[in-house]
Design an enzyme around this catalytic site. Structure first.
Site, PDB file in Angstrom:
ATOM      1  N   ARG A 294       0.816  -1.224   0.000  1.00 46.75           N
ATOM      2  CA  ARG A 294       0.000   0.000   0.000  1.00 46.75           C
ATOM      3  C   ARG A 294       0.852   1.278   0.000  1.00 46.75           C
ATOM      4  O   ARG A 294       0.521   2.259   0.647  1.00 46.75           O
ATOM      5  CB  ARG A 294      -0.975  -0.009   1.190  1.00 46.75           C
ATOM      6  CG  ARG A 294      -1.937  -1.195   1.197  1.00 46.75           C
ATOM      7  CD  ARG A 294      -2.788  -1.238  -0.062  1.00 46.75           C
ATOM      8  NE  ARG A 294      -3.638  -2.426  -0.104  1.00 46.75           N
ATOM      9  CZ  ARG A 294      -3.362  -3.528  -0.802  1.00 46.75           C
ATOM     10  NH1 ARG A 294      -2.261  -3.595  -1.541  1.00 46.75           N
ATOM     11  NH2 ARG A 294      -4.177  -4.552  -0.792  1.00 46.75           N
TER      12      ARG A 294
ATOM     13  N   SER B  86     -11.391  -2.574   1.801  1.00 52.42           N
ATOM     14  CA  SER B  86     -10.770  -2.885   3.095  1.00 52.42           C
ATOM     15  C   SER B  86     -10.540  -1.587   3.859  1.00 52.42           C
ATOM     16  O   SER B  86      -9.841  -0.696   3.383  1.00 52.42           O
ATOM     17  CB  SER B  86      -9.440  -3.612   2.885  1.00 52.42           C
ATOM     18  OG  SER B  86      -9.650  -4.863   2.271  1.00 52.42           O
TER      19      SER B  86
ATOM     20  N   GLU C 258      -6.724   2.229   6.296  1.00 47.61           N
ATOM     21  CA  GLU C 258      -6.313   2.227   4.896  1.00 47.61           C
ATOM     22  C   GLU C 258      -7.033   3.341   4.145  1.00 47.61           C
ATOM     23  O   GLU C 258      -6.513   3.903   3.194  1.00 47.61           O
ATOM     24  CB  GLU C 258      -6.612   0.866   4.247  1.00 47.61           C
ATOM     25  CG  GLU C 258      -6.089   0.748   2.838  1.00 47.61           C
ATOM     26  CD  GLU C 258      -6.108  -0.679   2.326  1.00 47.61           C
ATOM     27  OE1 GLU C 258      -6.650  -0.894   1.220  1.00 47.61           O
ATOM     28  OE2 GLU C 258      -5.578  -1.582   3.004  1.00 47.61           O
TER      29      GLU C 258
END
Length: 300
Positions: free
Chosen positions: A173, A223, A293
């Protein structure tokens, strides 16, 4: 001329004022952006960014808003949405070149139709090429870092640069884009030739898995939390007994604990409060501090 007049002179009807961000994020929540613009091309994007910098105006470049939550108070500045203009996608041999605003699902479909394999994992990710590149998006064992060959960016000085994949500093990420102050303009994907029907079958299989395991019928940002070292956020949340936990219109999905969903009418405050409760409960139970996230923007 005030800022709005200058912005409108550059973008015309592609610029708006007080635009509700709930229309531009997959969470379907959030207050208004002071200014909202959809550049027609990279030239207009550069002019808008230059104007913002000259005027000291806060700005944020977005794609499909699939990893974004704007607070209910809204965003004080300019939202630059690339999905309505910089969304081209062309094939060159075994490569695809796609604009920052091109939706990943459309790019994956284009690859399939061309008999090119490598982007099947991305077919169900609701983001854009730019956003997916920034965060090295991935699913089902695939990541952007595995298929990106180069990325063309606008640097902090307003110059275009082409960065080879090996210099993108891809990790979980993460990429060099945000830390380098870059804006993604387009990316080149190196793919493999493969039977079109085989590629389609693989995409269909992953789509079916996604429908079975994820709450795709509700607005969400995918997510909600990053994967902690040595584990999975969804497992920790499930083991804490938090599936179905609700604050206002926001809920921890009963299908997949890693998703906070908007069951209807959720405010950004509902979503943020629920995320705070989840993080607190998991921290209390395990000592693990879950990291969001989802990127939160706007006044608090």
């Amino acid at each position: 001329m005030d800022f709005w007049e200058k912005l409108y002179s550059l973008a015309g009807d592609r610029a708006r004022r007080n635009e509700p961000m709930r229309f531009h994020t997959t969470f379907r929540a959030g207050g208004p952006a002071d200014f909202y613009v959809t550049p027609a091309d990279a030239g207009m994007l550069l002019k808008v960014v230059s104007l913002c910098r000259e005027q000291g105006m806060t700005y944020l470049v977005i794609g499909n808003g699939s990893n974004l939550l704007c607070t209910d108070a809204g965003f004080r500045g300019v939202i630059i949405d690339t999905t309505k203009g910089l969304n081209h996608c062309e094939r060159t041999g075994r490569r695809l070149v796609a604009g920052t605003g091109a939706l990943l699902g459309n790019v994956a479909k284009k690859a399939m139709q061309a008999g090119l394999s490598g982007l099947e994992f991305a077919a169900g990710i609701p983001g854009s090429v730019g956003g997916a590149t920034v965060m090295n998006a991935g699913a089902y064992g695939g990541e952007m870092s595995q298929v990106i060959e180069w990325v063309r960016v606008l640097d902090a000085d307003g110059h275009e640069r082409e960065i080879p994949a090996g210099q993108m500093d891809f990790s979980y990420r993460h990429s060099i884009v945000e830390s380098g102050g870059f804006i993604v303009l387009e990316a080149g994907f190196a793919l493999e030739e493969k039977d079109r029907e085989q590629v389609r079958a693989h995409m269909d299989l992953l789509a079916e898995k996604r429908r079975e395991k994820q709450p795709v019928e509700y607005p969400s940002a995918g997510s909600t939390f990053k994967r902690p070292v040595g584990g999975f956020a969804s497992k920790l949340i499930d083991e804490a007994g938090l599936k179905g936990l609700t604050v206002g219109g926001a809920q921890v999905s009963e299908k997949h604990a890693g998703f906070v969903i908007n069951r209807g009418g959720a405010t950004a405050a509902d979503i943020l409060e629920l995320c705070g409760v989840v993080r607190g409960k998991v921290k209390e139970r395990t000592g693990i501090d879950l990291e969001m996230e989802v990127k939160v923007i706007g006044e608090r």
